[in-house]
Design a protein around this motif. Structure first.
Motif, PDB file in Angstrom:
ATOM      1  N   VAL A 105       0.847  -1.200   0.000  1.00  0.00           N
ATOM      2  CA  VAL A 105       0.000   0.000   0.000  1.00  0.00           C
ATOM      3  C   VAL A 105       0.879   1.246   0.000  1.00  0.00           C
ATOM      4  CG1 VAL A 105      -1.621   1.334   1.408  1.00  0.00           C
ATOM      5  CG2 VAL A 105      -2.023  -1.099   1.018  1.00  0.00           C
ATOM      6  N   LEU A 106       1.957   1.230   0.749  1.00  0.00           N
ATOM      7  CA  LEU A 106       2.894   2.361   0.747  1.00  0.00           C
ATOM      8  C   LEU A 106       3.499   2.556  -0.643  1.00  0.00           C
ATOM      9  CD1 LEU A 106       4.423   4.554   2.327  1.00  0.00           C
ATOM     10  CD2 LEU A 106       6.168   2.828   2.813  1.00  0.00           C
ATOM     11  N   ALA A 107       3.838   1.460  -1.316  1.00  0.00           N
ATOM     12  CA  ALA A 107       4.377   1.552  -2.674  1.00  0.00           C
ATOM     13  C   ALA A 107       3.349   2.166  -3.619  1.00  0.00           C
ATOM     14  CB  ALA A 107       4.806   0.175  -3.173  1.00  0.00           C
ATOM     15  N   LEU A 108       2.077   1.818  -3.449  1.00  0.00           N
ATOM     16  CA  LEU A 108       1.023   2.431  -4.270  1.00  0.00           C
ATOM     17  C   LEU A 108       0.940   3.935  -4.029  1.00  0.00           C
ATOM     18  CD1 LEU A 108      -1.973  -0.065  -4.153  1.00  0.00           C
ATOM     19  CD2 LEU A 108      -0.748   0.718  -6.167  1.00  0.00           C
ATOM     20  N   LEU A 109       1.040   4.328  -2.773  1.00  0.00           N
ATOM     21  CA  LEU A 109       0.970   5.755  -2.455  1.00  0.00           C
ATOM     22  C   LEU A 109       2.183   6.506  -3.000  1.00  0.00           C
ATOM     23  CD1 LEU A 109      -0.485   5.562   1.156  1.00  0.00           C
ATOM     24  CD2 LEU A 109      -1.666   6.245  -0.942  1.00  0.00           C
ATOM     25  N   VAL A 110       3.364   5.890  -2.942  1.00  0.00           N
ATOM     26  CA  VAL A 110       4.565   6.525  -3.489  1.00  0.00           C
ATOM     27  C   VAL A 110       4.453   6.648  -5.007  1.00  0.00           C
ATOM     28  CG1 VAL A 110       7.048   6.173  -3.859  1.00  0.00           C
ATOM     29  CG2 VAL A 110       6.080   5.895  -1.584  1.00  0.00           C
ATOM     30  N   SER A 111       3.813   5.674  -5.642  1.00  0.00           N
ATOM     31  CA  SER A 111       3.694   5.714  -7.102  1.00  0.00           C
ATOM     32  C   SER A 111       2.852   6.895  -7.580  1.00  0.00           C
ATOM     33  CB  SER A 111       3.119   4.403  -7.635  1.00  0.00           C
ATOM     34  OG  SER A 111       1.735   4.318  -7.395  1.00  0.00           O
ATOM     35  N   LEU A 112       2.089   7.503  -6.682  1.00  0.00           N
ATOM     36  CA  LEU A 112       1.295   8.673  -7.060  1.00  0.00           C
ATOM     37  C   LEU A 112       2.147   9.845  -7.517  1.00  0.00           C
ATOM     38  CD1 LEU A 112      -1.510   8.926  -4.359  1.00  0.00           C
ATOM     39  CD2 LEU A 112      -1.795   8.523  -6.792  1.00  0.00           C
ATOM     40  N   VAL A 113       3.312   9.990  -6.948  1.00  0.00           N
ATOM     41  CA  VAL A 113       4.163  11.142  -7.285  1.00  0.00           C
ATOM     42  C   VAL A 113       5.127  10.843  -8.428  1.00  0.00           C
ATOM     43  CG1 VAL A 113       3.994  12.140  -4.983  1.00  0.00           C
ATOM     44  CG2 VAL A 113       5.867  10.585  -5.510  1.00  0.00           C
ATOM     45  N   LEU A 114       5.193   9.593  -8.849  1.00  0.00           N
ATOM     46  CA  LEU A 114       6.086   9.200  -9.938  1.00  0.00           C
ATOM     47  C   LEU A 114       5.344   9.258 -11.267  1.00  0.00           C
ATOM     48  CD1 LEU A 114       7.751   6.135  -8.194  1.00  0.00           C
ATOM     49  CD2 LEU A 114       8.730   8.404  -8.525  1.00  0.00           C
ATOM     50  N   PRO A 115       6.073   9.379 -12.384  1.00  0.00           N
ATOM     51  CA  PRO A 115       5.401   9.424 -13.691  1.00  0.00           C
ATOM     52  C   PRO A 115       4.757   8.088 -14.050  1.00  0.00           C
ATOM     53  CG  PRO A 115       7.790   9.606 -13.941  1.00  0.00           C
ATOM     54  CD  PRO A 115       7.509   9.568 -12.482  1.00  0.00           C
ATOM     55  N   TRP A 116       3.532   8.168 -14.547  1.00  0.00           N
ATOM     56  CA  TRP A 116       2.811   6.975 -14.990  1.00  0.00           C
ATOM     57  C   TRP A 116       2.802   6.889 -16.508  1.00  0.00           C
ATOM     58  CZ3 TRP A 116      -2.117   4.793 -12.374  1.00  0.00           C
ATOM     59  CH2 TRP A 116      -1.831   4.448 -11.054  1.00  0.00           C
ATOM     60  N   ILE A 117       2.401   7.959 -17.153  1.00  0.00           N
ATOM     61  CA  ILE A 117       2.294   7.966 -18.616  1.00  0.00           C
ATOM     62  C   ILE A 117       3.009   9.221 -19.104  1.00  0.00           C
ATOM     63  CG2 ILE A 117       0.728   8.062 -20.570  1.00  0.00           C
ATOM     64  CD1 ILE A 117      -1.333   6.704 -18.736  1.00  0.00           C
ATOM     65  N   GLY A 118       4.145   9.015 -19.737  1.00  0.00           N
ATOM     66  CA  GLY A 118       4.935  10.169 -20.154  1.00  0.00           C
ATOM     67  C   GLY A 118       5.388  10.937 -18.927  1.00  0.00           C
ATOM     68  N   ASP A 119       5.037  12.220 -18.881  1.00  0.00           N
ATOM     69  CA  ASP A 119       5.387  13.061 -17.740  1.00  0.00           C
ATOM     70  C   ASP A 119       4.246  13.198 -16.732  1.00  0.00           C
ATOM     71  OD1 ASP A 119       7.933  13.531 -18.691  1.00  0.00           O
ATOM     72  OD2 ASP A 119       7.318  15.285 -19.860  1.00  0.00           O
ATOM     73  N   ASP A 120       3.112  12.589 -17.007  1.00  0.00           N
ATOM     74  CA  ASP A 120       1.965  12.686 -16.106  1.00  0.00           C
ATOM     75  C   ASP A 120       2.160  11.774 -14.898  1.00  0.00           C
ATOM     76  OD1 ASP A 120       0.647  14.462 -17.777  1.00  0.00           O
ATOM     77  OD2 ASP A 120      -0.343  12.851 -18.897  1.00  0.00           O
ATOM     78  N   THR A 121       1.993  12.352 -13.720  1.00  0.00           N
ATOM     79  CA  THR A 121       2.145  11.572 -12.498  1.00  0.00           C
ATOM     80  C   THR A 121       0.895  10.738 -12.235  1.00  0.00           C
ATOM     81  OG1 THR A 121       1.222  13.304 -11.092  1.00  0.00           O
ATOM     82  CG2 THR A 121       3.619  13.348 -11.475  1.00  0.00           C
ATOM     83  N   GLY A 122       1.017   9.830 -11.299  1.00  0.00           N
ATOM     84  CA  GLY A 122      -0.119   9.005 -10.922  1.00  0.00           C
ATOM     85  C   GLY A 122      -1.275   9.829 -10.383  1.00  0.00           C
ATOM     86  N   LEU A 123      -0.961  10.922  -9.701  1.00  0.00           N
ATOM     87  CA  LEU A 123      -2.008  11.787  -9.172  1.00  0.00           C
ATOM     88  C   LEU A 123      -2.809  12.415 -10.308  1.00  0.00           C
ATOM     89  CD1 LEU A 123      -3.184  12.793  -6.555  1.00  0.00           C
ATOM     90  CD2 LEU A 123      -1.600  14.701  -6.629  1.00  0.00           C
ATOM     91  N   ASN A 124      -2.135  12.810 -11.394  1.00  0.00           N
ATOM     92  CA  ASN A 124      -2.844  13.352 -12.560  1.00  0.00           C
ATOM     93  C   ASN A 124      -3.781  12.310 -13.159  1.00  0.00           C
ATOM     94  OD1 ASN A 124      -1.486  15.753 -12.271  1.00  0.00           O
ATOM     95  ND2 ASN A 124       0.028  15.294 -13.834  1.00  0.00           N
ATOM     96  N   VAL A 125      -3.331  11.069 -13.197  1.00  0.00           N
ATOM     97  CA  VAL A 125      -4.157   9.998 -13.760  1.00  0.00           C
ATOM     98  C   VAL A 125      -5.358   9.729 -12.858  1.00  0.00           C
ATOM     99  CG1 VAL A 125      -4.204   7.567 -14.425  1.00  0.00           C
ATOM    100  CG2 VAL A 125      -2.213   8.961 -14.980  1.00  0.00           C
ATOM    101  N   VAL A 126      -5.140   9.677 -11.552  1.00  0.00           N
ATOM    102  CA  VAL A 126      -6.227   9.410 -10.612  1.00  0.00           C
ATOM    103  C   VAL A 126      -7.280  10.514 -10.680  1.00  0.00           C
ATOM    104  CG1 VAL A 126      -6.811   9.232  -8.161  1.00  0.00           C
ATOM    105  CG2 VAL A 126      -4.849   8.015  -9.054  1.00  0.00           C
ATOM    106  N   LEU A 127      -6.827  11.753 -10.780  1.00  0.00           N
ATOM    107  CA  LEU A 127      -7.757  12.879 -10.824  1.00  0.00           C
ATOM    108  C   LEU A 127      -8.397  13.059 -12.194  1.00  0.00           C
ATOM    109  CD1 LEU A 127      -5.762  15.462  -8.692  1.00  0.00           C
ATOM    110  CD2 LEU A 127      -7.691  14.015  -7.990  1.00  0.00           C
ATOM    111  N   GLY A 128      -7.932  12.293 -13.175  1.00  0.00           N
ATOM    112  CA  GLY A 128      -8.538  12.347 -14.504  1.00  0.00           C
ATOM    113  C   GLY A 128      -8.077  13.511 -15.355  1.00  0.00           C
ATOM    114  N   GLU A 129      -6.982  14.146 -14.985  1.00  0.00           N
ATOM    115  CA  GLU A 129      -6.480  15.276 -15.755  1.00  0.00           C
ATOM    116  C   GLU A 129      -5.869  14.840 -17.073  1.00  0.00           C
ATOM    117  OE1 GLU A 129      -3.872  17.367 -13.144  1.00  0.00           O
ATOM    118  OE2 GLU A 129      -5.466  17.785 -11.703  1.00  0.00           O
ATOM    119  N   SER A 130      -5.398  13.624 -17.133  1.00  0.00           N
ATOM    120  CA  SER A 130      -4.837  13.093 -18.372  1.00  0.00           C
ATOM    121  C   SER A 130      -4.872  11.578 -18.303  1.00  0.00           C
ATOM    122  CB  SER A 130      -3.398  13.572 -18.550  1.00  0.00           C
ATOM    123  OG  SER A 130      -2.615  13.106 -17.472  1.00  0.00           O
TER     124      SER A 130
END
Length: 159
Positions: free
Chosen positions: A39-64
């Motif tokens: 669960v901690l690893a999932l939370l840390v992945s929020l601040v790392l890039p998921w798709i290109g330069d978009d972070t996990g938080l951007n993906v969760v919030l639906g911004e990209s």
């Protein structure tokens, strides 16, 4: 006319009630530590890039992001973080199965999310590629899946 209940009958009923309550509960044991780390690893992945330069938080919030990464983020954070936390807190057997099944769906969508970011057509990339955060999140979801299936399946059969 019913006579007074003997002490032996009273104790038998009380023991049966305790047994029924205990049968509905899980004991994650040392698996709780592994679940907490995932669960901690999932939370840390929020601040790392998921798709290109978009972070996990951007993906969760639906911004990209496209549909599959967003769907995966809902499974990962809805079931992986919130579901795991609630299940560890209340320790219910039914919730352990909900986590296991939800994380199975999440692991499938996570692997598909990575795959869709790597798919190419005539040597041109379609997506920007998966980021390290998405890969870490998928691995954490798979670890959670294995742990919750093991915990949920460890319940002894009811006779």
């Amino acid at each position: 006319m019913l006579g007074p209940v003997s002490e032996e009958e009273y104790l038998r009923k009380e023991i049966d009630a305790v047994e029924q309550r205990a049968a509905k509960r899980i004991d994650p044991g040392t698996g709780a530590l592994t679940i907490s780390i995932a669960v901690l690893a999932l939370l840390v992945s929020l601040v790392l890039p998921w798709i290109g330069d978009d972070t996990g938080l951007n993906v969760v919030l639906g911004e990209s992001a496209s549909f599959l990464p967003r769907l995966f983020s809902f499974f990962a954070f809805g079931i992986g973080v919130l579901g795991s936390g609630i299940t560890l807190a209340v320790r219910r057997w039914g919730l352990a199965w909900v986590c296991a099944l939800g994380l199975f769906a999440g692991s499938v969508t996570g692997v598909l999310s990575i795959w869709t970011q790597q798919t190419t057509t005539s040597n041109k990339t379609i997506g920007p590629g998966p980021g390290i955060g998405l890969v870490i999140a998928v691995i954490a979801v798979i670890v959670l899946l294995v742990k919750w299936v093991k915990i949920a399946a460890s319940r002894p059969p009811q006779l």
